[in-house]
Scaffold this motif. Sequence first.
Motif, PDB file in Angstrom:
ATOM      1  N   MET A   1       0.837  -1.182   0.000  1.00  0.00           N
ATOM      2  CA  MET A   1       0.000   0.000   0.000  1.00  0.00           C
ATOM      3  C   MET A   1       0.882   1.246   0.000  1.00  0.00           C
ATOM      4  N   ALA A   2       0.650   2.146  -0.936  1.00  0.00           N
ATOM      5  CA  ALA A   2       1.438   3.370  -1.066  1.00  0.00           C
ATOM      6  C   ALA A   2       0.985   4.400  -0.044  1.00  0.00           C
ATOM      7  N   TYR A   3       1.906   5.229   0.372  1.00  0.00           N
ATOM      8  CA  TYR A   3       1.588   6.331   1.273  1.00  0.00           C
ATOM      9  C   TYR A   3       2.291   7.581   0.770  1.00  0.00           C
ATOM     10  N   LYS A   4       1.849   8.733   1.271  1.00  0.00           N
ATOM     11  CA  LYS A   4       2.493  10.003   0.944  1.00  0.00           C
ATOM     12  C   LYS A   4       2.480  10.884   2.180  1.00  0.00           C
ATOM     13  N   ASN A   6       2.064  14.729   3.733  1.00  0.00           N
ATOM     14  CA  ASN A   6       1.466  16.025   3.420  1.00  0.00           C
ATOM     15  C   ASN A   6       2.425  17.164   3.713  1.00  0.00           C
ATOM     16  N   ASP A  39       4.260   9.433  -4.285  1.00  0.00           N
ATOM     17  CA  ASP A  39       3.920   8.579  -3.152  1.00  0.00           C
ATOM     18  C   ASP A  39       5.090   7.618  -2.901  1.00  0.00           C
ATOM     19  N   SER A  40       4.942   6.745  -1.930  1.00  0.00           N
ATOM     20  CA  SER A  40       6.039   5.855  -1.547  1.00  0.00           C
ATOM     21  C   SER A  40       6.408   4.858  -2.640  1.00  0.00           C
ATOM     22  N   GLN A  45       2.140  12.707  -7.708  1.00  0.00           N
ATOM     23  CA  GLN A  45       0.833  13.102  -7.188  1.00  0.00           C
ATOM     24  C   GLN A  45       0.313  14.293  -7.986  1.00  0.00           C
TER      25      GLN A  45
END
Length: 152
Positions: A1-4, A6, A39-40, A45
């Motif tokens: 699962m990708a994350y980013k 803020n 993202d990761s 984005q």
Amino acid sequence: MAYKLNKITIRTDNSNEGIKNIENIWKDIVNGKLPILFDSEHVFQQGISPVSKYSNYSGDENGDYDLTIMAVTANFFQKMDAEVSKGYYKKYDEKDEYGEISVCTRNAWKKVWSEQKMGDIHRTFTADFESTVPSEYTKDGKAHCYLYVVIQ
């Protein structure tokens, strides 16, 4: 699962070492090591812009401050322009014909410091914002620095 992310915040100053730390953070953001623009999983984005926020000043530009690099959408700039029209901020728009972001950024801050020294503006040192745009993303082909400085 990708994350980013803020936003990311560092405590720094305008010394040579402080500026080097800022440059290193930006390199990590641009290359995707810190997932703000990407993202990761290194997917760009869409619809966001990176903006620098200068806050928590220990005094003036000669002391320590927090630098937060945050991901914003277009409505951020609309809100900032509304704050300028109310007289809370002064906006500086510097550009460099040759596409050098560092040149237009340096020129914007020099203008601020000159106006401050001359007494033309009175900064509150609460929260200033900076957005730089590389020439390849502008309509006129020039690098831009948009600087919003809180004034009294």
